[in-house]
Design a protein around this motif. Structure first.
Motif, short mmCIF file in Angstrom:
data_model
loop_
_atom_site.label_atom_id
_atom_site.label_comp_id
_atom_site.label_asym_id
_atom_site.label_seq_id
_atom_site.Cartn_x
_atom_site.Cartn_y
_atom_site.Cartn_z
N LEU A 113 43.60 36.38 20.50
CA LEU A 113 42.40 36.31 21.31
C LEU A 113 41.10 36.74 20.21
N PRO A 114 41.26 37.81 19.56
CA PRO A 114 40.06 38.20 18.77
C PRO A 114 39.55 37.17 17.63
N GLY A 115 40.51 36.06 17.26
CA GLY A 115 39.89 35.12 16.49
C GLY A 115 39.54 33.95 17.18
N LEU A 116 39.57 33.92 18.50
CA LEU A 116 39.28 32.70 19.30
C LEU A 116 38.25 32.87 20.14
N ASP A 117 37.54 31.72 20.58
CA ASP A 117 36.32 31.81 21.31
C ASP A 117 37.01 31.57 22.86
N VAL A 118 37.95 31.11 23.03
CA VAL A 118 38.60 31.03 24.29
C VAL A 118 39.81 30.55 24.18
N VAL A 119 40.60 30.88 25.31
CA VAL A 119 42.14 30.72 25.53
C VAL A 119 42.35 30.05 26.84
N ILE A 120 42.95 28.76 26.90
CA ILE A 120 43.03 28.07 28.09
C ILE A 120 44.34 28.36 28.82
N ALA A 121 44.25 29.03 29.95
CA ALA A 121 45.94 29.06 30.31
C ALA A 121 45.75 28.90 32.14
N TRP A 122 46.93 29.22 32.84
CA TRP A 122 46.87 29.27 33.95
C TRP A 122 47.02 30.41 34.80
N THR A 123 46.33 30.44 35.97
CA THR A 123 46.13 31.46 36.93
C THR A 123 46.53 31.12 38.32
N ALA A 124 46.72 32.07 39.29
CA ALA A 124 46.92 31.59 40.58
C ALA A 124 45.56 31.06 41.12
N GLY A 125 45.57 29.96 41.83
CA GLY A 125 44.38 29.35 42.30
C GLY A 125 44.40 29.26 43.78
N PRO A 126 43.56 28.52 44.51
CA PRO A 126 43.28 28.43 45.97
C PRO A 126 44.52 27.96 46.46
N ASP A 127 45.37 26.94 45.89
CA ASP A 127 46.26 26.49 46.59
C ASP A 127 47.58 27.13 46.02
N ALA A 128 48.67 27.62 47.04
CA ALA A 128 49.82 28.42 46.50
C ALA A 128 50.93 27.49 45.73
N LEU A 129 50.50 26.03 45.86
CA LEU A 129 51.58 25.13 45.32
C LEU A 129 51.07 24.47 43.95
#
Lengths: 157, 320
Positions: free
Chosen positions: B16-32
Motif C-alpha cells: 500500500l505505501p507504494g500505491l495510490d489505491v487498491v481495489i478490493a471487495w467489502t461487505a455491501g448493502p446486499d448480503a449476496l
C-alpha cells in the motif's frame, strides 16, 4: 424485368467501388438478365463495411444482404478485403442467434471484368433468399405495447 | 478461504505505501454480493472481504485510474480482463499491481436470491466441491453449483498466476463443477429462426435502456463516445422498441468481438436479468473455431480482428 417469379424481396448489396460495382456494371453493359430484387449500396472498399451495416439492414427490413468486393490480393487499398473477410466471417455467428437465417447473408468476391460471374452470384443468391421467403418482422409498436399485450385482453371474471 | 484473506491483507498492507489505491471487495448493502472497496489508507485493509460473494469484476475500474499506481484484487477470470486491457494498451503494466486469489467459484446474486427466497440473514457463503453452503441466520442451506453460481464458473480456466504480482492461497487446479445449467445459447439453438427473433423481442421489451451492461463492461472504454448515442451515424434511435434495444446489444457484441473474456459483468449488472452475454458467447465461439483465439490469455497477442492472414486456413469461402 423480374427474373424471379412472385413477390420481389428486399436484398441489399454492399459493393466495393473498384471491383464488384464495376463488375455489376459490366453485367449491365453485357445486358445479362438479372433478378431485380437487389438494391446496391456503393462503398469505397469492403474494408469500409462495418458489420453493423448488415445488422441494421436486417433490422430495418432487409430480406437478404450480399457483400461483394475485390478478390483477395486484388484490393485497391491492398488489404481492406482481408480485414473484411475476418469481420464478415465473425458476423456470421451473430446473425443466426438473433433470428436471421444464415442463408440470408453472403459475401463474395467479383472483379470488374466478371460480369457473367456477377450475374450468376446475384441469380443464385436471390434464389436462395426467395427460398427462405421474406424475413420475419419485428412487431410494430413499442416495448410497452408488447408488455401490455396480455393485460389488454378482456378479463373474464 | 480465511487464510487466503489473511495472506491477501498482509500483501496489501505491505504494498500500500507504494500505491495510490487498491481495489478490493467489502461487505455491501446486499448480503449476496460484495461491493467494491477503494483502499487508500491502511485502516481500510481490515474491511476487505473474500468469499464467493466477490462476484464483481473490478478490472473495469483500471482504465479510469490510468496514470495512478493502482493495486487490484482479481479472481482468475478478472485477470483475463486485465490481460485484455494490457493488450489494448488501455492500462500500463508498471502502474498496476495484481493481487491474485484462489477462487472456488462466484455466486450469482440473482439466482442465489431466487433459490434462498431472500438475501436477508445471509452471513457467510462457502463452496465445498459439489455444493454451495449459505449460512442463513446460523443455519446452513446447501445448493448445487448450477443453482447459485455464475455460469462462467462452469468452464473456469483457473487463476492466471503467471501475471499476478502477489498470490494469496493455493495455486491449485481450477474448480470443476459438473452439470452446468443450460445456457441461453443452447436454448436458442433448439429454436427455429422466427422463434429466436420472438425470443429477443420478448426479452428486449423488458430492457429499460439503462446501459448498465455498457457501464459494467470492462472493455466498453468509449463511454461518452458510444455509438449508441451518436446521431451521425444514427445507429440506434430513441424509440422504446425491442428492435432498437437488440441493435444496441448487437453493437456491444460486435465491438467486443475477439476482446470479450465472458466475465459476465453485463449480465450481472443488468437490473432486468436479461441474457445479454449470449451474443458475445456466440461470437467468441466462432472466433475460437475460425481464428483459434481466446481473449485474455496472452498480453502480447493481437486480437483476431486487428490483423489478417492472406490465406485463412479455417475460412471456407463459398463457391458460386
Amino acid at each position: 424485368m423480374s427474373v424471379t417469379e412472385g413477390k420481389e424481396l428486399r436484398i441489399i448489396g454492399f459493393l466495393c467501388n473498384w471491383c464488384s460495382y464495376a463488375g455489376a456494371d459490366t453485367a449491365g453493359v453485357g445486358r445479362f438478365a438479372q433478378p431485380t430484387d437487389l438494391r446496391i449500396v456503393r462503398l469505397p472498399c469492403t474494408g469500409r463495411i462495418n458489420p453493423l451495416f448488415i445488422v441494421r439492414a436486417f433490422m430495418n427490413g432487409a430480406d437478404g444482404v450480399l457483400v461483394s468486393g475485390c478478390h483477395p490480393r486484388d484490393c485497391h487499398y491492398s488489404e481492406g478485403n482481408f480485414y473484411a473477410r475476418r469481420r464478415l466471417e465473425t458476423l456470421k455467428a451473430l446473425l443466426p442467434v438473433i433470428g436471421v437465417d444464415p442463408g440470408r447473408f453472403e459475401y463474395t468476391w467479383v472483379s470488374a471484368s466478371e460480369g457473367q460471374r456477377w450475374r450468376s452470384v446475384v441469380a443464385s443468391f436471390t434464389e436462395q433468399v426467395h427460398a427462405l421467403g421474406s424475413m420475419p418482422r419485428f412487431m410494430s409498436g413499442t416495448s410497452l405495447d408488447l408488455c401490455l399485450r396480455p393485460a389488454v385482453q378482456p378479463r373474464v371474471f | 478461504m480465511a487464510s487466503s484473506l489473511d495472506e491477501l491483507k498482509t500483501a496489501i498492507r505491505k504494498a500500500l505505501p507504494g500505491l495510490d489505491v487498491v481495489i478490493a471487495w467489502t461487505a455491501g448493502p446486499d448480503a449476496l454480493s460484495h461491493a467494491p472497496l477503494f483502499i487508500t489508507e491502511e485502516a481500510d485493509v481490515a474491511r476487505i472481504e473474500w468469499d464467493p460473494r466477490c462476484s464483481q469484476n473490478l478490472a473495469g475500474y483500471l482504465p479510469g485510474l490510468r496514470g495512478k499506481k493502482a493495486g487490484i484484487v482479481a479472481k482468475g477470470c478478472d485477470v483475463r480482463s486485465i490481460v485484455e486491457l494490457l493488450q489494448e494498451k488501455l492500462i500500463d503494466r508498471e502502474d498496476v499491481v495484481i493481487f491474485g486469489l484462489d477462487c472456488q467459484g462466484a455466486v450469482d446474486a440473482r439466482s442465489a436470491r431466487a433459490a434462498l427466497g431472500s438475501s436477508r440473514g445471509v452471513r457467510d457463503v462457502a463452496i465445498d466441491g459439489a455444493s454451495v453452503c449459505f449460512s442463513v441466520n446460523g443455519e446452513p442451506r446447501f445448493f448445487s453449483p448450477g443453482e447459485v453460481l455464475q455460469s462462467k464458473c462452469f468452464g473456469c480456466a483457473g487463476a492466471d498466476a503467471g501475471l499476478c504480482d502477489h498470490f494469496a492461497g493455493e495455486r491449485g487446479l481450477p474448480p470443476q463443477f459438473g452439470n452446468p445449467p443450460e445456457s441461453t445459447l443452447e436454448r436458442l439453438e433448439a429454436m427455429d429462426m422466427e422463434e429466436r427473433l420472438r425470443f429477443w423481442e420478448t426479452q428486449m421489451s423488458r430492457c429499460i435502456r439503462c446501459y448498465a451492461c455498457r457501464s459494467a463492461c470492462p472493455l466498453c472504454v468509449c463511454q461518452d463516445h458510444c455509438a449508441a448515442q451518436s446521431r451521425e451515424p444514427h445507429w440506434v434511435d430513441q424509440t422504446d422498441h425491442p428492435r432498437e434495444k437488440l441493435m444496441f446489444q448487437a453493437i456491444h457484441a460486435l465491438h467486443t468481438a475477439g476482446r470479450c473474456t465472458e466475465c459476465g459483468e453485463c449480465e450481472r449488472a443488468c437490473p432486468m436479468g436479461l441474457p445479454v452475454m449470449t451474443l458475445k458467447r456466440a461470437l467468441n465461439r466462432r472466433i475460437k473455431d475460425v481464428f483459434d483465439y481466446q481473449a485474455g490469455i496472452d498480453p502480447n497477442q493481437t486480437p483476431p480482428l486487428f490483423e489478417f492472414r492472406e490465406v485463412e486456413t479455417n475460412i471456407k469461402e463459398r463457391e458460386w
